[in-house]
Design a protein around this motif. Structure first.
Motif, PDB file in Angstrom:
ATOM      1  N   MET A 165      12.022   4.857  -0.288  1.00 58.79           N
ATOM      2  CA  MET A 165      13.353   4.341  -0.616  1.00 58.79           C
ATOM      3  C   MET A 165      14.083   5.305  -1.552  1.00 58.79           C
ATOM      4  O   MET A 165      15.277   5.553  -1.404  1.00 58.79           O
ATOM      5  CB  MET A 165      13.234   2.963  -1.277  1.00 58.79           C
ATOM      6  N   GLY A 166      13.344   5.843  -2.512  1.00 65.02           N
ATOM      7  CA  GLY A 166      13.934   6.766  -3.471  1.00 65.02           C
ATOM      8  C   GLY A 166      14.418   8.048  -2.832  1.00 65.02           C
ATOM      9  O   GLY A 166      15.418   8.625  -3.267  1.00 65.02           O
ATOM     10  N   LEU A 167      13.722   8.516  -1.808  1.00 66.93           N
ATOM     11  CA  LEU A 167      14.163   9.718  -1.102  1.00 66.93           C
ATOM     12  C   LEU A 167      15.577   9.543  -0.573  1.00 66.93           C
ATOM     13  O   LEU A 167      16.427  10.420  -0.744  1.00 66.93           O
ATOM     14  CB  LEU A 167      13.211  10.029   0.059  1.00 66.93           C
ATOM     15  N   GLU A 168      15.832   8.406   0.058  1.00 69.18           N
ATOM     16  CA  GLU A 168      17.178   8.141   0.580  1.00 69.18           C
ATOM     17  C   GLU A 168      18.209   8.127  -0.552  1.00 69.18           C
ATOM     18  O   GLU A 168      19.279   8.704  -0.436  1.00 69.18           O
ATOM     19  CB  GLU A 168      17.202   6.794   1.294  1.00 69.18           C
ATOM     20  N   ALA A 169      17.863   7.467  -1.636  1.00 70.37           N
ATOM     21  CA  ALA A 169      18.809   7.313  -2.742  1.00 70.37           C
ATOM     22  C   ALA A 169      19.052   8.616  -3.492  1.00 70.37           C
ATOM     23  O   ALA A 169      20.184   8.920  -3.884  1.00 70.37           O
ATOM     24  CB  ALA A 169      18.309   6.238  -3.708  1.00 70.37           C
ATOM     25  N   ILE A 170      18.003   9.392  -3.697  1.00 67.95           N
ATOM     26  CA  ILE A 170      18.147  10.573  -4.541  1.00 67.95           C
ATOM     27  C   ILE A 170      18.993  11.652  -3.874  1.00 67.95           C
ATOM     28  O   ILE A 170      19.684  12.415  -4.556  1.00 67.95           O
ATOM     29  CB  ILE A 170      16.762  11.105  -4.984  1.00 67.95           C
ATOM     30  N   LEU A 171      18.981  11.701  -2.555  1.00 64.87           N
ATOM     31  CA  LEU A 171      19.853  12.657  -1.869  1.00 64.87           C
ATOM     32  C   LEU A 171      21.318  12.349  -2.159  1.00 64.87           C
ATOM     33  O   LEU A 171      22.122  13.257  -2.399  1.00 64.87           O
ATOM     34  CB  LEU A 171      19.588  12.642  -0.366  1.00 64.87           C
ATOM     35  N   ASP A 172      21.671  11.068  -2.171  1.00 66.95           N
ATOM     36  CA  ASP A 172      23.041  10.693  -2.533  1.00 66.95           C
ATOM     37  C   ASP A 172      23.313  10.953  -4.005  1.00 66.95           C
ATOM     38  O   ASP A 172      24.410  11.362  -4.385  1.00 66.95           O
ATOM     39  CB  ASP A 172      23.313   9.234  -2.182  1.00 66.95           C
ATOM     40  N   SER A 173      22.312  10.730  -4.859  1.00 65.62           N
ATOM     41  CA  SER A 173      22.483  11.003  -6.286  1.00 65.62           C
ATOM     42  C   SER A 173      22.801  12.481  -6.511  1.00 65.62           C
ATOM     43  O   SER A 173      23.711  12.819  -7.264  1.00 65.62           O
ATOM     44  CB  SER A 173      21.213  10.616  -7.043  1.00 65.62           C
ATOM     45  N   ILE A 174      22.075  13.353  -5.835  1.00 63.50           N
ATOM     46  CA  ILE A 174      22.300  14.801  -5.973  1.00 63.50           C
ATOM     47  C   ILE A 174      23.697  15.180  -5.502  1.00 63.50           C
ATOM     48  O   ILE A 174      24.356  16.041  -6.087  1.00 63.50           O
ATOM     49  CB  ILE A 174      21.225  15.581  -5.201  1.00 63.50           C
ATOM     50  N   ASN A 175      24.173  14.507  -4.460  1.00 62.48           N
ATOM     51  CA  ASN A 175      25.501  14.794  -3.906  1.00 62.48           C
ATOM     52  C   ASN A 175      26.616  13.958  -4.527  1.00 62.48           C
ATOM     53  O   ASN A 175      27.741  13.958  -4.024  1.00 62.48           O
ATOM     54  CB  ASN A 175      25.474  14.580  -2.385  1.00 62.48           C
ATOM     55  N   ASN A 176      26.312  13.270  -5.604  1.00 64.63           N
ATOM     56  CA  ASN A 176      27.283  12.412  -6.303  1.00 64.63           C
ATOM     57  C   ASN A 176      27.947  11.403  -5.369  1.00 64.63           C
ATOM     58  O   ASN A 176      29.146  11.143  -5.474  1.00 64.63           O
ATOM     59  CB  ASN A 176      28.343  13.248  -7.017  1.00 64.63           C
TER      60      ASN A 176
END
Length: 72
Positions: free
Chosen positions: A48-59
């Protein structure tokens, strides 16, 4: 019957107060993003975190970044 121990293993588990992981960027001034899943659900939370962290990195917004933020 006597057994002699050849090897021993121990694992330490951390957990949050609510049992949920932390995802995201706790300090907006630093370029550090985290996926911290704890306990026996760590593998599930990592996916689940993999999906979320990609968006976090891309703001970009992601619902998991709200549900599992550090300031909850």
């Amino acid at each position: 019957m006597h057994f002699e121990l050849d090897y021993s293993w121990a694992g330490t588990f951390g957990e949050t107060k609510d049992g949920l992981p932390y995802f995201g960027k706790p300090d907006p001034d630093k370029n550090k993003h985290y996926v911290l899943g704890f306990g026996g659900n760590g593998i599930t939370f990592s996916v689940m975190g993999l999906e979320a962290i990609l968006d976090s990195i891309n703001n970009s917004p992601h619902p998991y970044l709200e549900y599992y933020k550090f300031e909850r």
